[in-house]
Design a protein around this motif. Structure first.
Motif, PDB file in Angstrom:
ATOM      1  N   VAL A  98      11.760  -5.288 -11.434  1.00  0.00           N
ATOM      2  CA  VAL A  98      11.432  -4.338 -12.508  1.00  0.00           C
ATOM      3  C   VAL A  98      12.473  -4.469 -13.615  1.00  0.00           C
ATOM      4  O   VAL A  98      13.618  -4.843 -13.360  1.00  0.00           O
ATOM      5  CB  VAL A  98      11.394  -2.880 -11.999  1.00  0.00           C
ATOM      6  N   LEU A 103      13.333   3.788 -17.024  1.00  0.00           N
ATOM      7  CA  LEU A 103      12.803   3.968 -15.672  1.00  0.00           C
ATOM      8  C   LEU A 103      12.775   5.458 -15.372  1.00  0.00           C
ATOM      9  O   LEU A 103      13.720   6.181 -15.684  1.00  0.00           O
ATOM     10  CB  LEU A 103      13.707   3.267 -14.648  1.00  0.00           C
ATOM     11  N   ASP A 167       8.872   2.806 -19.151  1.00  0.00           N
ATOM     12  CA  ASP A 167       8.286   1.481 -18.920  1.00  0.00           C
ATOM     13  C   ASP A 167       7.813   1.353 -17.473  1.00  0.00           C
ATOM     14  O   ASP A 167       6.809   0.714 -17.193  1.00  0.00           O
ATOM     15  CB  ASP A 167       9.308   0.383 -19.240  1.00  0.00           C
ATOM     16  N   TRP A 168       8.591   1.957 -16.565  1.00  0.00           N
ATOM     17  CA  TRP A 168       8.250   1.928 -15.137  1.00  0.00           C
ATOM     18  C   TRP A 168       8.419   3.329 -14.552  1.00  0.00           C
ATOM     19  O   TRP A 168       9.390   4.027 -14.864  1.00  0.00           O
ATOM     20  CB  TRP A 168       9.169   0.977 -14.373  1.00  0.00           C
ATOM     21  N   TYR A 170       8.769   5.060 -10.701  1.00  0.00           N
ATOM     22  CA  TYR A 170       9.028   4.737  -9.292  1.00  0.00           C
ATOM     23  C   TYR A 170       8.783   5.965  -8.438  1.00  0.00           C
ATOM     24  O   TYR A 170       9.202   7.083  -8.785  1.00  0.00           O
ATOM     25  CB  TYR A 170      10.474   4.267  -9.107  1.00  0.00           C
ATOM     26  N   ALA A 204       3.397   5.841 -17.984  1.00  0.00           N
ATOM     27  CA  ALA A 204       3.997   4.502 -17.908  1.00  0.00           C
ATOM     28  C   ALA A 204       2.928   3.458 -17.598  1.00  0.00           C
ATOM     29  O   ALA A 204       1.988   3.742 -16.852  1.00  0.00           O
ATOM     30  CB  ALA A 204       5.082   4.466 -16.836  1.00  0.00           C
ATOM     31  N   ASN A 206       3.488   0.697 -15.899  1.00  0.00           N
ATOM     32  CA  ASN A 206       3.814   0.053 -14.628  1.00  0.00           C
ATOM     33  C   ASN A 206       4.310   1.093 -13.628  1.00  0.00           C
ATOM     34  O   ASN A 206       5.141   1.948 -13.965  1.00  0.00           O
ATOM     35  CB  ASN A 206       4.904  -1.005 -14.809  1.00  0.00           C
ATOM     36  N   LEU A 208       5.694   1.551  -9.504  1.00  0.00           N
ATOM     37  CA  LEU A 208       6.162   0.959  -8.256  1.00  0.00           C
ATOM     38  C   LEU A 208       6.210   2.062  -7.204  1.00  0.00           C
ATOM     39  O   LEU A 208       6.888   3.075  -7.396  1.00  0.00           O
ATOM     40  CB  LEU A 208       7.550   0.340  -8.433  1.00  0.00           C
ATOM     41  N   VAL A 245       2.726  -2.460  -6.393  1.00  0.00           N
ATOM     42  CA  VAL A 245       2.961  -2.614  -7.832  1.00  0.00           C
ATOM     43  C   VAL A 245       1.633  -2.414  -8.559  1.00  0.00           C
ATOM     44  O   VAL A 245       0.667  -3.148  -8.323  1.00  0.00           O
ATOM     45  CB  VAL A 245       3.535  -4.005  -8.163  1.00  0.00           C
ATOM     46  N   ASP A 247      -0.371  -2.007 -12.322  1.00  0.00           N
ATOM     47  CA  ASP A 247      -0.293  -2.388 -13.721  1.00  0.00           C
ATOM     48  C   ASP A 247      -1.500  -1.795 -14.446  1.00  0.00           C
ATOM     49  O   ASP A 247      -2.646  -2.077 -14.090  1.00  0.00           O
ATOM     50  CB  ASP A 247      -0.289  -3.920 -13.827  1.00  0.00           C
TER      51      ASP A 247
END
Length: 408
Positions: A98, A103, A167-168, A170, A204, A206, A208, A245, A247
């Motif tokens: 990542v 984040l 952006d990501w 979690y 976001a 992305n 995870l 993951v 997207d």
């Protein structure tokens, strides 16, 4: 924008430890925590129960979290939380897959993953609903110099709904139900990431998601949308975690499965990438035991690469359900354990004993109607030694014991 209380380095538990407390933990790091509590009267002016809990947690973390364990000023959660948190190796691996500007960790906890993944971002937001847990994380991040992490004691989904973007994202959802039983469905975890995907993707592109290796991969793939990859992570001899993951721009198609067997730095020692279609269409050849025997790593088995292994490596399978493989020449890069075959015997100790010195052997059972402890008792063998016995069933339904040693 409401993101919950941002926690500083001076609230409550974040006062940390006194020098006397640090010295006590250091001096008794290898002692039995229960014995320390029984002898609490000897240590005037110290909260021995609290410090014994720190000793116990640090003992659990010594191998799993070497960087954190080496820092004497960090506050560790109860030992059970240390057992359940990510290892340094798996956290470093996450950090390698990542990256970006921001984040957001929506499930907080001890903060191991957030700490290591934050290194791949300009800034990170950590959310934790329990104020004391968030407070400890903020203190630890400060001690570790992780200044780019902003700690929020509050509800992450509310913050995302208020416009927080990254952006990501979690998530490490809690993996036990109301009765504290382990769960195998993503929908039974908290928070319900599958049920909140629209909100998460709004925040976001992305996502995870970390889960227990007990989770059913194919069932989870049906619960999730825009699934790009599933990383099946092995460390030492165990399958440690599953990573999903997602997207936002991913077209709906077969997701990639990536088996990664890691070293202590989070770098892959072995890797295997495939998808379900490849596994379905893989051609398998079956053979009796040849010169070498291979037992796949637990992560390979969890990923379901039963037939793909035969197409990626020059080997044959012993039987459809045995999940053991063989080859004439040694395959050096196989993701699992490799052995040189000494003999193939009937399941009879009189024949087996001709090929093993003494009364020691390591016993593994694959597709065989007995448990290792039953065979060990029946054959009067102690566990250990340099010989390995694989009790299994061949393609023609013959029951055998394959006597092996480690390859030279």
């Amino acid at each position: 924008m409401g993101t919950g209380k941002e926690t500083g380095a001076t609230d409550g538990i974040q006062a940390g430890f006194t020098e006397d407390e640090i010295a006590f933990i250091r001096e008794h790091l290898h002692d039995n925590p229960g014995d320390l509590i029984l002898k609490a009267g000897k240590f005037r002016g110290l909260d021995v129960k609290k410090l014994a809990a720190q000793v116990q947690s640090r003992q659990k973390a010594s191998k799993k979290l070497p960087e954190w364990s080496a820092n004497e000023r960090l506050i560790f959660p109860p030992a059970l939380s240390v057992e359940q948190c990510s290892s340094e190796a798996t956290a470093l691996y996450k950090a390698s897959i990542v990256s970006g500007q921001t984040l957001t960790d929506i499930t907080g906890g001890m903060g191991i993953d957030c700490y290591y993944m934050s290194r791949s971002f300009a800034e990170a937001h950590y959310f934790e609903q329990q104020p004391d847990v968030a407070s400890s994380a903020a203190y630890n991040f400060a001690q570790l110099g992780a200044t780019r992490i902003h700690v929020h004691a509050g509800e992450s989904l509310h913050a995302l709904g208020s416009g927080l973007t990254a952006d990501w994202l979690y998530a490490d959802p809690a993996r036990r139900d109301a009765n504290k039983e382990k769960v195998v469905r993503l929908a039974d975890c908290t928070p319900d990431v599958a049920g909140n995907l629209a909100l998460l993707f709004q925040a976001a592109p992305n996502i995870l998601i970390k889960t227990s290796p007990l989770l059913d991969i194919d069932l989870a793939s049906k619960e999730l949308k825009k699934l790009k990859e599933v990383h099946v992570m092995g460390y030492e001899q165990e399958c440690k975690e599953l990573l999903f993951v997602l997207d936002r721009d991913m077209p709906e198609r077969d997701f990639k499965i990536k088996v990664r067997i890691l070293d202590h730095t989070g770098k892959p020692l072995h890797q295997l990438d495939f998808d379900r279609e490849e596994e379905r269409n893989a051609l398998v050849r079956y053979s009796k035991p040849l010169g070498y025997l291979y037992e796949p790593h637990a992560a390979v088995l969890k990923a379901g690469a039963f037939k793909t292994s035969c197409t990626r490596f020059p080997m044959q399978k012993l039987a459809i359900h045995s999940q053991l493989y063989t080859s004439e020449a040694l395959v050096t890069d196989f993701p699992g354990r490799s052995f040189r075959i000494v003999a193939v015997c009937k399941p009879d100790i009189r024949e087996i004993s001709q090929h093993i010195p003494g009364d020691k052997a390591n016993i593994t059972v694959r597709n065989f109607p007995a448990k290792p402890e039953e065979l060990r008792k029946k054959w009067k063998l102690k566990d250990g030694g340099d010989h390995y016995l694989f009790a299994t069933t061949l393609a023609d339904q013959t029951k055998v014991v394959i006597v092996c040693v480690k390859p030279i």
